[in-house]
Design a protein around this motif. Structure first.
Motif, PDB file in Angstrom:
ATOM      1  N   MET A   1       0.846  -1.195   0.000  1.00 32.72           N
ATOM      2  CA  MET A   1       0.000   0.000   0.000  1.00 32.72           C
ATOM      3  C   MET A   1       0.881   1.244   0.000  1.00 32.72           C
ATOM      4  SD  MET A   1      -2.804   1.191   2.874  1.00 32.72           S
ATOM      5  CE  MET A   1      -3.755  -0.318   2.614  1.00 32.72           C
ATOM      6  N   ASN A   2       0.523   2.242  -0.777  1.00 32.37           N
ATOM      7  CA  ASN A   2       1.286   3.477  -0.804  1.00 32.37           C
ATOM      8  C   ASN A   2       0.894   4.375   0.360  1.00 32.37           C
ATOM      9  OD1 ASN A   2       2.470   2.626  -3.117  1.00 32.37           O
ATOM     10  ND2 ASN A   2       1.638   4.229  -4.424  1.00 32.37           N
ATOM     11  N   ALA A   3       1.896   5.110   0.841  1.00 31.52           N
ATOM     12  CA  ALA A   3       1.599   6.143   1.812  1.00 31.52           C
ATOM     13  C   ALA A   3       0.728   7.211   1.157  1.00 31.52           C
ATOM     14  CB  ALA A   3       2.908   6.769   2.315  1.00 31.52           C
ATOM     15  N   LYS A   4       0.046   7.971   1.975  1.00 31.33           N
ATOM     16  CA  LYS A   4      -0.638   9.139   1.455  1.00 31.33           C
ATOM     17  C   LYS A   4       0.434  10.162   1.099  1.00 31.33           C
ATOM     18  CE  LYS A   4      -3.985  12.758   2.497  1.00 31.33           C
ATOM     19  NZ  LYS A   4      -4.877  13.363   3.515  1.00 31.33           N
ATOM     20  N   ILE A   5       0.492  10.554  -0.166  1.00 30.76           N
ATOM     21  CA  ILE A   5       1.496  11.496  -0.636  1.00 30.76           C
ATOM     22  C   ILE A   5       0.822  12.850  -0.888  1.00 30.76           C
ATOM     23  CG2 ILE A   5       3.289  11.953  -2.327  1.00 30.76           C
ATOM     24  CD1 ILE A   5       3.785   9.395  -0.788  1.00 30.76           C
ATOM     25  N   ASN A   6       1.247  13.855  -0.140  1.00 26.64           N
ATOM     26  CA  ASN A   6       0.756  15.215  -0.347  1.00 26.64           C
ATOM     27  C   ASN A   6       1.852  15.995  -1.067  1.00 26.64           C
ATOM     28  OD1 ASN A   6      -1.647  14.752   1.312  1.00 26.64           O
ATOM     29  ND2 ASN A   6      -0.246  14.799   3.052  1.00 26.64           N
ATOM     30  N   PRO A 160      11.037  -3.268   7.631  1.00 20.57           N
ATOM     31  CA  PRO A 160       9.938  -2.576   8.333  1.00 20.57           C
ATOM     32  C   PRO A 160       9.691  -3.130   9.725  1.00 20.57           C
ATOM     33  CG  PRO A 160       9.071  -4.044   6.645  1.00 20.57           C
ATOM     34  CD  PRO A 160      10.558  -4.012   6.452  1.00 20.57           C
ATOM     35  N   ASN A 161      10.188  -4.332   9.984  1.00 24.43           N
ATOM     36  CA  ASN A 161      10.012  -4.942  11.300  1.00 24.43           C
ATOM     37  C   ASN A 161      11.294  -4.917  12.125  1.00 24.43           C
ATOM     38  OD1 ASN A 161       7.254  -5.779  10.741  1.00 24.43           O
ATOM     39  ND2 ASN A 161       8.139  -7.316   9.382  1.00 24.43           N
ATOM     40  N   GLY A 162      12.292  -4.214  11.651  1.00 26.12           N
ATOM     41  CA  GLY A 162      13.558  -4.146  12.366  1.00 26.12           C
ATOM     42  C   GLY A 162      13.417  -3.425  13.698  1.00 26.12           C
ATOM     43  N   THR A 163      14.285  -3.776  14.639  1.00 28.52           N
ATOM     44  CA  THR A 163      14.212  -3.205  15.983  1.00 28.52           C
ATOM     45  C   THR A 163      15.376  -2.272  16.295  1.00 28.52           C
ATOM     46  OG1 THR A 163      15.356  -5.142  16.914  1.00 28.52           O
ATOM     47  CG2 THR A 163      12.943  -5.192  16.858  1.00 28.52           C
ATOM     48  N   VAL A 186      12.688   6.320  11.222  1.00 24.64           N
ATOM     49  CA  VAL A 186      12.332   7.480  10.395  1.00 24.64           C
ATOM     50  C   VAL A 186      10.822   7.655  10.339  1.00 24.64           C
ATOM     51  CG1 VAL A 186      12.264   8.280   7.993  1.00 24.64           C
ATOM     52  CG2 VAL A 186      14.430   7.503   8.987  1.00 24.64           C
ATOM     53  N   LEU A 187      10.114   6.550  10.244  1.00 25.26           N
ATOM     54  CA  LEU A 187       8.659   6.609  10.106  1.00 25.26           C
ATOM     55  C   LEU A 187       7.940   6.841  11.429  1.00 25.26           C
ATOM     56  CD1 LEU A 187       8.052   3.688   7.582  1.00 25.26           C
ATOM     57  CD2 LEU A 187       8.376   6.130   7.094  1.00 25.26           C
ATOM     58  N   ASP A 188       8.669   6.759  12.529  1.00 23.71           N
ATOM     59  CA  ASP A 188       8.065   6.959  13.845  1.00 23.71           C
ATOM     60  C   ASP A 188       8.018   8.457  14.143  1.00 23.71           C
ATOM     61  OD1 ASP A 188       6.927   6.463  16.255  1.00 23.71           O
ATOM     62  OD2 ASP A 188       8.497   5.126  16.994  1.00 23.71           O
ATOM     63  N   GLN A 222       5.147   2.866   2.288  1.00 25.67           N
ATOM     64  CA  GLN A 222       4.704   2.457   3.623  1.00 25.67           C
ATOM     65  C   GLN A 222       3.339   3.077   3.922  1.00 25.67           C
ATOM     66  OE1 GLN A 222       4.491   4.970   6.194  1.00 25.67           O
ATOM     67  NE2 GLN A 222       5.152   6.524   4.720  1.00 25.67           N
ATOM     68  N   ASP A 223       2.653   2.540   4.916  1.00 25.62           N
ATOM     69  CA  ASP A 223       1.323   3.063   5.235  1.00 25.62           C
ATOM     70  C   ASP A 223       1.221   3.535   6.684  1.00 25.62           C
ATOM     71  OD1 ASP A 223       1.403   0.654   6.520  1.00 25.62           O
ATOM     72  OD2 ASP A 223      -0.346  -0.210   5.503  1.00 25.62           O
ATOM     73  N   ARG A 224       2.362   3.901   7.276  1.00 21.77           N
ATOM     74  CA  ARG A 224       2.359   4.330   8.675  1.00 21.77           C
ATOM     75  C   ARG A 224       2.127   5.822   8.841  1.00 21.77           C
ATOM     76  NH1 ARG A 224       7.442   1.961  11.880  1.00 21.77           N
ATOM     77  NH2 ARG A 224       6.502   3.376  13.403  1.00 21.77           N
TER      78      ARG A 224
END
Length: 233
Positions: A1-6, A160-163, A186-188, A222-224
């Motif tokens: 799924m693509n992120a929402k891109i503005n 994406p599941n890395g810690t 980065v996505l957090d 990503q979709d986060r």
């Protein structure tokens, strides 16, 4: 799924710098009002210099803002290759000189980026989750942060599941060894920006959005968190 891109496109780079700086400042001010502090992770290179100069003039309570880096070359701050040095020279002026700064380069482990990973990761984690703002750039090869094509730890960085909070990176086009926040870190963030300039980078962005094999695609698919893309020719 693509992120929402503005997508935000501007006629020139000065207008972009002004609009992006004011938007970022509003996010930092909202964080301060809501939680008493704000955190922002910024990128290096030449692209954000003008925007940093405008951001530095924004009248928010910079003493409650902590700045860190998305990635860093493993060089000391006296090097002209240092992202920390660039930020100090272009952002920490005027209103923003009271902001805190958390570097990624660790002098205690100056000879080995890999030995520094745990200490640097703890330093970033101590800032708390999530960031309020993350500012990304992009190279002509489609890298963002230090997610370089052919990088020795690219898979780990993009997991994406890395810690891990940070990983080291060596790549043919990276120059020095580097340290970078991983994709999950980065996505957090509450707000994610991608700042690019020039027709060549707009072309790479389009290819990445169309499914091209570029590291930036991991951010775009990503979709986060939504991605606000700021571009000027």
């Amino acid at each position: 799924m693509n992120a929402k891109i503005n997508r935000h496109e501007f006629a020139d780079r000065l207008t972009l710098a002004d609009k992006l700086a004011r938007d970022v400042a509003s996010k930092l001010e909202a964080a301060i009002q809501a939680r008493g502090k704000a955190t922002i992770a910024v990128s290096g290179g030449g692209t954000p210099k003008t925007m940093f100069a405008v951001l530095a003039e924004q009248e928010i309570d910079w003493s409650k803002v902590t700045v860190t880096l998305v990635d860093e070359r493993w060089v000391d701050t006296d090097s002209d290759r240092s992202n920390a040095r660039m930020v100090a020279e272009h952002l920490f002026h005027h209103q923003s000189h009271t902001a805190g700064f958390v570097p990624l380069f660790d002098r205690a482990h100056k000879d080995s980026v890999d030995d520094a990973l745990d200490d640097v990761g703890k330093r970033i984690d101590a800032l708390g989750l999530p960031f309020d703002v993350v500012l990304l750039g992009m190279g002509g090869d489609g890298h963002t942060a230090s997610f370089f094509p052919g990088g020795d730890n690219l898979a780990a960085a993009l997991d994406p599941n890395g810690t891990r909070t940070v990983v080291s990176m060596r790549a043919p086009d990276a120059g020095e060894p580097r340290i970078t926040l991983t994709l999950p870190r980065v996505l957090d963030t509450r707000a994610l920006y991608l700042h690019i300039e020039g027709d060549d980078k707009k072309d790479v962005l389009g290819k990445a959005l169309a499914g091209g094999d570029f590291p930036i695609a991991a951010v775009l698919t990503q979709d986060r968190v939504p991605v606000d893309v700021y571009w000027a020719p």
